[in-house]
Design a protein around this motif. Structure first.
Motif: not given
Lengths: 80, 140
Positions: B6-7, B13-14, B80-81, B95-96
């Motif tokens: 997402s993007i 939110d980790v 992945v965000v 975040v991956v």
């Protein structure tokens, strides 16, 4: 037939607008589009790279362009 | 095993990204968290502006993750965000998270995804300094 080009990042700053409509170049290819854009906006030639995306994929110079394609200029990416 | 990609223009939110890759088949969860740093090339950075070509970014991110699954067939879950919009110092930009049976592949797959993301995913970063702004990596 006109093409609509989406512009992002520094290419939008160079052209001065988020989308650009232009007559289809001859031949109607990615390479001819890039040549046309660089001729009209020389600052594009100063970039480290400038790719063309067609329908969300990076497109090679010899790829043909059609009126229904989603076309975008892709300056050097810098995510992460 | 569908990746969570997402993007977002909202704070990342980790914990949710880590929870998204949780699976009983994995003995290792590895993550990379990219944050906004206070300097770049010797210049003080005040904030960052990320711009995304969302549909292509998600398409390319999907390709990156598909390549990771090919390279590490044992790869279980991936999230992945990436943030877009205006970010302040310390904010999480990306975040991956990956889950694999063992740790070695988790490090390798996580690094591959973030490294390749930076090369192909259509997201642009404009750094704002005390005295102006600049698109990162735009010029040689």
């Amino acid at each position: 037939m006109a093409l609509k080009i989406a512009l992002f990042g520094i290419t939008r700053d160079i052209v001065g607008q988020p989308t650009l409509e232009m007559p289809t170049p001859a031949p109607a290819t990615v390479g001819a589009l890039l040549d046309h854009m660089r001729a009209h906006y020389p600052a594009l030639g100063q970039l480290r790279s400038c790719a063309v995306a067609v329908n969300n994929e990076y497109a090679p110079a010899d790829q043909a362009l059609g009126p229904n394609d989603e076309i975008a200029l892709i300056p050097p990416v810098a995510g992460g | 095993m569908t990746p969570h990609l997402s993007i977002t223009d909202q704070p990342i939110d980790v914990a949710a990204a880590l929870a998204a890759v949780q699976t009983d088949a994995a003995g290792a969860v590895n993550s990379f968290i990219g944050t906004v740093r206070n300097q770049s090339g010797g210049r003080r950075v005040r904030r960052l502006h990320y711009e995304s070509y969302d549909s292509m970014a998600l398409t390319q991110l999907g390709h990156v993750v598909a390549q990771a699954y090919e390279k590490w067939p044992m790869l279980q879950e991936v999230a992945v965000v990436h943030r877009k919009g205006t970010l302040n110092l310390g904010d999480v930009a990306v975040v991956v998270a990956v889950a694999t049976p063992h740790r070695a592949e988790s490090f390798a797959a996580c690094q591959f995804i973030i490294d390749t993301l930076k090369q192909v995913v259509t997201i642009w970063k404009r750094e704002e300094y005390e005295d102006g702004t600049e698109w990162v990596a735009a010029h040689p």
